[in-house]
Design a protein around this motif. Sequence first.
Motif, PDB file in Angstrom:
ATOM      1  N   ASN A 116       0.838  -1.196   0.000  1.00  0.00           N
ATOM      2  CA  ASN A 116       0.000   0.000   0.000  1.00  0.00           C
ATOM      3  C   ASN A 116       0.877   1.251   0.000  1.00  0.00           C
ATOM      4  OD1 ASN A 116       0.811   0.574   2.663  1.00  0.00           O
ATOM      5  ND2 ASN A 116      -1.000  -0.398   3.552  1.00  0.00           N
ATOM      6  N   GLU A 117       0.234   2.407   0.025  1.00  0.00           N
ATOM      7  CA  GLU A 117       0.957   3.672  -0.113  1.00  0.00           C
ATOM      8  C   GLU A 117       1.847   4.000   1.084  1.00  0.00           C
ATOM      9  OE1 GLU A 117      -2.517   3.666  -2.864  1.00  0.00           O
ATOM     10  OE2 GLU A 117      -2.199   3.089  -0.769  1.00  0.00           O
ATOM     11  N   GLU A 118       1.606   3.326   2.209  1.00  0.00           N
ATOM     12  CA  GLU A 118       2.400   3.569   3.413  1.00  0.00           C
ATOM     13  C   GLU A 118       3.584   2.611   3.539  1.00  0.00           C
ATOM     14  OE1 GLU A 118       1.500   6.246   5.100  1.00  0.00           O
ATOM     15  OE2 GLU A 118      -0.160   6.421   3.692  1.00  0.00           O
ATOM     16  N   THR A 121       9.731   2.467   1.491  1.00  0.00           N
ATOM     17  CA  THR A 121      10.411   2.441   0.199  1.00  0.00           C
ATOM     18  C   THR A 121      11.897   2.184   0.403  1.00  0.00           C
ATOM     19  OG1 THR A 121      10.702   4.838   0.278  1.00  0.00           O
ATOM     20  CG2 THR A 121       8.761   4.011  -0.886  1.00  0.00           C
ATOM     21  N   GLY A 207      -1.779  13.413  -2.157  1.00  0.00           N
ATOM     22  CA  GLY A 207      -1.083  12.277  -1.559  1.00  0.00           C
ATOM     23  C   GLY A 207      -0.649  11.269  -2.594  1.00  0.00           C
ATOM     24  N   LYS A 260      -6.893   2.351  -1.932  1.00  0.00           N
ATOM     25  CA  LYS A 260      -7.016   3.783  -1.655  1.00  0.00           C
ATOM     26  C   LYS A 260      -7.589   4.543  -2.850  1.00  0.00           C
ATOM     27  CE  LYS A 260      -4.244   7.848  -0.345  1.00  0.00           C
ATOM     28  NZ  LYS A 260      -2.881   8.332  -0.023  1.00  0.00           N
TER      29      LYS A 260
END
Length: 281
Positions: A116-118, A121, A207, A260
């Motif tokens: 997911n985006e959280e 990285t 975001g 999302k």
Amino acid sequence: MDKILVTGANGQLGSELLALSSNYPQFEWFFADRTKITLDNLDLLKTQLNDIKPTIILNCGAYTAVDKAETEKDLANRINDLAVEVIAKYSAKNKVKLIHVSTDYVFDGTSSSALNEEAPTKPINVYGASKRAGEIACLKENLNSIILRTSWVYSKFGNNFVKTMQRLMQERDAVNVVNDQIGSPTYAADLAQAMIKIISSEKWIPGIYNYSNEGEISWYEFALAIKELGGYNCDVTGIPSASYPTPAKRPEFSLLDKKKIKDTYNLDIPYYKESLKNIFT
């Protein structure tokens, strides 16, 4: 009327946006190739943005030669990071809506579940590092920007895995394709449509968002789908990445979680094989 600047106009995503643009006459479209938006010349880029005066920027331009980036680090960083910083600063100063396109290569590939985006990285090649630096610059300079991370992009336009497989499967009796890199393809026309839906929406929620087609496959399975839909008489064999060394290391697992963007913008994302059929029609 909003004036939309599309950078990377000759790329896969830019070309798909151009093909769709006539369906959206409520926008004034400005498609910029390298002669109109010079991402590797930052001073010129500032002048060009001031001359064009967009109200929306879809930043599809990028340095995408993943292996070549290993030896062209400065150029990759200038285009994928420093130019993004210039664009983000311009868009923040002039209250311009910015959608910046990024990549699954910002991840290291060690996850075993959809990212997911959280998710943390940790790029493992120069290209991924340059794109992650661009994300950071974009978010730092323009808190109101949207970043779309995508993966395995293909289209009827440009060079991509699908077109390469189509050619090889017609030229050869057999091909080898890596079977230990997992993710999901993205049909550029679907991504282009999603971008238009976002800018047409009454809500703008900044975001990072993930976007790819649905499905979890390897490149080998992707090749098998191409063989099936194309009706090619070619043997396809799965091989480990170790048998096909490349200058840049690839993430082994980069499947993106799209919950999302589906929830926020009410997107219906097609299954990868349904979108792949469009290449053969």
